[in-house]
Design a protein around this motif. Structure first.
Motif: not given
Length: 340
Positions: A115, A118, A158, A162
């Motif tokens: 994450p 992204d 993920a 995180e």
């Protein structure tokens, strides 16, 4: 049997690996030559395109699989040669966000699987991750920059947090091998993951029983996850503490060992000949932290006779293993204030 990669016949181990399944999985370039006990050969710089499905499994687990409905814990062994590229299309069939993050290979930030960059799959999303590898190169001063060859691993980064802590706890992990051309290929291949107090997310006596015939070349990939420190010990077998587990000559300084640290995020692999110098039998593998082995971090490596028959005394040893009081040992350790 190794429920990591075996479906029925254990010979499917190699079919489940990328090298053996290269043609079926979209290999771009020349075919890979696979001859047991001979050096591996492959065309330079090929690209392999595969699809991996992340799927919910019974018991609250989640696994990776090469076919829809085929997810396992651990996931399939992924293999490539130095210089190859893997294009992995990850299909998230679950209701959780998740990803796939590799160790040991080259990738851009959009294939990081975190994450932070992204780089992950939303529930139901399909996303492609690209992993590259490279060969050793010469550098100044008679030195060399290492290539990608080694026994690595991949995992979620993920789900839950995180850092994918929830995904690791649920079984989203597997082995990744980058081979150097000339490496010997095994007859059998086993993945062992020490994940907190579990082996492949199971506890003894339900841990995997890996099987091989006397003299077969067996490749082990050991991976650590979770929050605890472990060691990996294999009874009656030994290996060189280097990239392959084999000595490269009589002057190779690699230490020969039968026990090695296996801590969170680490991995190593090696090859042995099943029963070499000791013969067939039921041999144990386990964590050598005593409290960990006492409480279920142990399993069996069954070396059958060369003809595949059961060696004398092996079934009795297996029965005794299944009768061990691992749960009682765990309760006793907890009562005495032991930490796990």
């Amino acid at each position: 049997m190794n429920d990591n990669v075996v479906i029925g016949d254990e010979q499917q181990v190699r079919r489940r690996s990328l090298l053996a399944a290269a043609g079926a999985l979209g290999l771009t370039g020349s075919a890979v030559a696979l001859t047991r006990g001979e050096p591996a050969r492959a065309a330079a710089g090929v690209t392999k395109k595969i699809t991996i499905y992340a799927e919910a499994l019974p018991g609250g687990l989640i696994g990776y699989g090469l076919t829809r409905g085929g997810a396992t814990v651990p996931g399939p062994v992924l293999e490539m040669y130095e210089g190859d590229t893997l294009e992995i299309t990850l299909v998230n069939t679950t209701t959780q966000r998740l990803s796939i993050h590799p160790h040991g290979v080259d990738y851009s930030t959009d294939s990081d699987g975190s994450p932070f960059n992204d780089s992950f799959n939303q529930p139901g999303e399909t996303r492609t991750y690209v992993w590259r590898s490279h060969e050793m190169t010469a550098a100044a001063g008679r030195r060399f920059m290492p290539g990608s060859a080694g026994y690595w691993h991949y995992h979620d980064h993920a789900l839950g947090t995180e850092h994918g802590t929830g995904g690791l706890a649920k079984g989203l992990y597997g082995a990744l091998i980058v081979r150097r051309r000339g490496d010997l290929l095994p007859d059998k291949q086993f993945t062992v993951v020490f994940n907190d107090m579990l082996v492949n997310n199971k506890s003894a006596p339900d841990t995997p029983m890996f099987q091989a015939d006397l003299g077969q070349r067996v490749e082990w990939i050991a991976i650590g996850h979770g929050n605890l420190f472990h060691t990996f010990h294999l009874h009656a077998h030994r290996w060189a503490d280097n990239r392959t587990g084999m000595l490269e000559g009589p002057s190779d300084p690699s230490q020969v060992i039968d026990n090695k640290d296996l801590n969170p995020g680490s991995s190593f692999g090696f090859q042995v000949l099943a029963g070499e110098a000791v013969g067939p039998g039921a041999w144990m593998y386990h964590c050598h932290v005593q409290m960990h082995s006492d409480t279920g971090m142990a399993g069996i490596f069954l070396v059958r006779n060369a003809d595949g028959s059961m060696p004398a005394g092996a079934q009795e040893a297996i029965d005794r293993f299944h009768g061990h009081q691992h749960a009682a040992a765990a309760a006793q350790a907890h009562a005495h204030g032991g930490t796990r």
